[in-house]
Design a protein around this motif. Sequence first.
Motif, PDB file in Angstrom:
ATOM      1  N   GLU A 116       0.807  -1.216   0.000  1.00 14.41           N
ATOM      2  CA  GLU A 116       0.000   0.000   0.000  1.00 14.41           C
ATOM      3  C   GLU A 116       0.843   1.270   0.000  1.00 14.41           C
ATOM      4  O   GLU A 116       0.318   2.356  -0.175  1.00 14.41           O
ATOM      5  CB  GLU A 116      -0.936   0.040   1.223  1.00 14.41           C
ATOM      6  CG  GLU A 116      -1.987  -1.058   1.229  1.00 14.41           C
ATOM      7  CD  GLU A 116      -1.420  -2.399   1.703  1.00 14.41           C
ATOM      8  OE1 GLU A 116      -0.383  -2.398   2.403  1.00 14.41           O
ATOM      9  OE2 GLU A 116      -2.000  -3.434   1.358  1.00 14.41           O
ATOM     10  N   GLY A 117       2.138   1.143   0.236  1.00 18.58           N
ATOM     11  CA  GLY A 117       2.996   2.322   0.325  1.00 18.58           C
ATOM     12  C   GLY A 117       2.792   3.072   1.623  1.00 18.58           C
ATOM     13  O   GLY A 117       3.000   4.280   1.698  1.00 18.58           O
ATOM     14  N   HIS A 118       2.386   2.375   2.667  1.00 22.37           N
ATOM     15  CA  HIS A 118       2.156   3.000   3.969  1.00 22.37           C
ATOM     16  C   HIS A 118       3.456   3.276   4.717  1.00 22.37           C
ATOM     17  O   HIS A 118       3.551   4.241   5.455  1.00 22.37           O
ATOM     18  CB  HIS A 118       1.259   2.119   4.834  1.00 22.37           C
ATOM     19  CG  HIS A 118      -0.159   2.093   4.384  1.00 22.37           C
ATOM     20  ND1 HIS A 118      -1.065   1.163   4.841  1.00 22.37           N
ATOM     21  CD2 HIS A 118      -0.848   2.871   3.527  1.00 22.37           C
ATOM     22  CE1 HIS A 118      -2.241   1.373   4.289  1.00 22.37           C
ATOM     23  NE2 HIS A 118      -2.132   2.408   3.482  1.00 22.37           N
ATOM     24  N   ASN A 119       4.424   2.402   4.561  1.00 11.78           N
ATOM     25  CA  ASN A 119       5.675   2.504   5.309  1.00 11.78           C
ATOM     26  C   ASN A 119       6.846   2.433   4.336  1.00 11.78           C
ATOM     27  O   ASN A 119       6.798   1.686   3.360  1.00 11.78           O
ATOM     28  CB  ASN A 119       5.804   1.335   6.292  1.00 11.78           C
ATOM     29  CG  ASN A 119       4.678   1.304   7.294  1.00 11.78           C
ATOM     30  OD1 ASN A 119       4.679   2.055   8.250  1.00 11.78           O
ATOM     31  ND2 ASN A 119       3.700   0.430   7.060  1.00 11.78           N
ATOM     32  N   GLY A 120       7.878   3.211   4.637  1.00  5.04           N
ATOM     33  CA  GLY A 120       9.058   3.138   3.788  1.00  5.04           C
ATOM     34  C   GLY A 120       9.907   4.393   3.886  1.00  5.04           C
ATOM     35  O   GLY A 120       9.817   5.161   4.852  1.00  5.04           O
ATOM     36  N   TRP A 121      10.721   4.561   2.861  1.00  5.66           N
ATOM     37  CA  TRP A 121      11.630   5.706   2.799  1.00  5.66           C
ATOM     38  C   TRP A 121      11.463   6.381   1.451  1.00  5.66           C
ATOM     39  O   TRP A 121      11.205   5.723   0.442  1.00  5.66           O
ATOM     40  CB  TRP A 121      13.075   5.245   2.963  1.00  5.66           C
ATOM     41  CG  TRP A 121      13.292   4.534   4.254  1.00  5.66           C
ATOM     42  CD1 TRP A 121      13.515   5.101   5.470  1.00  5.66           C
ATOM     43  CD2 TRP A 121      13.273   3.128   4.474  1.00  5.66           C
ATOM     44  NE1 TRP A 121      13.639   4.125   6.430  1.00  5.66           N
ATOM     45  CE2 TRP A 121      13.503   2.903   5.837  1.00  5.66           C
ATOM     46  CE3 TRP A 121      13.089   2.027   3.639  1.00  5.66           C
ATOM     47  CZ2 TRP A 121      13.552   1.631   6.396  1.00  5.66           C
ATOM     48  CZ3 TRP A 121      13.132   0.760   4.194  1.00  5.66           C
ATOM     49  CH2 TRP A 121      13.368   0.574   5.557  1.00  5.66           C
ATOM     50  N   VAL A 122      11.654   7.685   1.447  1.00  6.84           N
ATOM     51  CA  VAL A 122      11.547   8.452   0.213  1.00  6.84           C
ATOM     52  C   VAL A 122      12.754   9.380   0.123  1.00  6.84           C
ATOM     53  O   VAL A 122      13.151   9.991   1.122  1.00  6.84           O
ATOM     54  CB  VAL A 122      10.252   9.304   0.175  1.00  6.84           C
ATOM     55  CG1 VAL A 122      10.117  10.004  -1.160  1.00  6.84           C
ATOM     56  CG2 VAL A 122       9.025   8.458   0.457  1.00  6.84           C
ATOM     57  N   ILE A 123      13.297   9.496  -1.063  1.00  7.07           N
ATOM     58  CA  ILE A 123      14.354  10.456  -1.336  1.00  7.07           C
ATOM     59  C   ILE A 123      13.823  11.382  -2.428  1.00  7.07           C
ATOM     60  O   ILE A 123      13.376  10.907  -3.480  1.00  7.07           O
ATOM     61  CB  ILE A 123      15.643   9.767  -1.801  1.00  7.07           C
ATOM     62  CG1 ILE A 123      16.156   8.829  -0.699  1.00  7.07           C
ATOM     63  CG2 ILE A 123      16.699  10.799  -2.183  1.00  7.07           C
ATOM     64  CD1 ILE A 123      17.252   7.906  -1.140  1.00  7.07           C
ATOM     65  N   ALA A 124      13.859  12.671  -2.154  1.00  6.06           N
ATOM     66  CA  ALA A 124      13.369  13.657  -3.119  1.00  6.06           C
ATOM     67  C   ALA A 124      14.467  14.669  -3.406  1.00  6.06           C
ATOM     68  O   ALA A 124      15.258  15.005  -2.528  1.00  6.06           O
ATOM     69  CB  ALA A 124      12.137  14.366  -2.559  1.00  6.06           C
ATOM     70  N   THR A 125      14.503  15.128  -4.641  1.00  2.00           N
ATOM     71  CA  THR A 125      15.460  16.161  -5.024  1.00  2.00           C
ATOM     72  C   THR A 125      14.707  17.311  -5.673  1.00  2.00           C
ATOM     73  O   THR A 125      13.606  17.136  -6.191  1.00  2.00           O
ATOM     74  CB  THR A 125      16.514  15.626  -6.008  1.00  2.00           C
ATOM     75  OG1 THR A 125      15.842  15.124  -7.172  1.00  2.00           O
ATOM     76  CG2 THR A 125      17.351  14.532  -5.380  1.00  2.00           C
ATOM     77  N   GLY A 126      15.331  18.479  -5.630  1.00  2.00           N
ATOM     78  CA  GLY A 126      14.695  19.637  -6.232  1.00  2.00           C
ATOM     79  C   GLY A 126      15.710  20.677  -6.649  1.00  2.00           C
ATOM     80  O   GLY A 126      16.869  20.659  -6.227  1.00  2.00           O
TER      81      GLY A 126
END
Length: 178
Positions: A116-126
Amino acid sequence: MHFKLTTAFGAVAVALTTTLVNVTPAVAKPAGTVALENWMLDIIPQIFPNTTTNWQHLFDNDVIVPDVKLTFNARTITGRDSMRALWEQLNQMVVARTRSYVLEPTGVVAFSLDDEGHNGWVIATGATTLTTKQGRCYTGGGASAFVSVVWNETLQTRTITEWKEVNTPPNYPNYPWS
């Protein structure tokens, strides 16, 4: 002989077609990963203190947990109240020194621990751009964030438990406001 070759070719063609139709593309992402990436893309404009007050509600609705761990450039802070105070300080600096400070997301990669994508890690760049009060525009800044996400069963929502950000305004280290 002709019949045997045609039959063999037909069997190979059927087997190959069946295999190709049933193969999942190598670039397919799990649904949980896509959900977590989309969530982060929605969060970015809500959490970045970009001379507005749109970021404040995330501190009030428990999306950011009370004991969040924050690293912002060289600062390390624990706690939602401390993070909010830093965001308020940054917002005041941006408003006082620039006409605008824009963060444009350039990439998001998620690693979901569930379907479901409820738990995890995210890396974002901008990429960041700013315009000074005098009207000079500076481009080429960068931003990145690593976010740890945990599902809150009671609230039925994703929550941020850790936020690590590096933000380098354009024209570093000679900031336009220095």
